[in-house]
Design an enzyme around this catalytic site. Sequence first.
Site: not given
Length: 104
Positions: A9-10
Amino acid sequence: MKLYGLKTCDTCRKALKHFPNAEFKDVRADGLPEAVLNAAHEAFGAALLNTRSATWRGLDEEERAGDPVELIARHPALMKRPLIEAQGKLYLGWTPEVQAALAG
């Protein structure tokens, strides 16, 4: 400080970059402790579910209508991320408000 999220997840990566000493827990690999999940649901309610995720879109209407806590326990990627536990308090997401609260 504990940060619960997904390693891919960025947004979780951004939070981790800001807090490199935080203990990171990948909820897909490690799961989310039941006590933390229940406390997060109590604190954030429906906001805890990420209804824009591919996982959510893959659920049928019957599954979507189920208990959010059970849904997240079965499909950890449905949790909005990151969930941050700091000084006995929970924070959801990586919004400017969360960043300001954690900076002070």
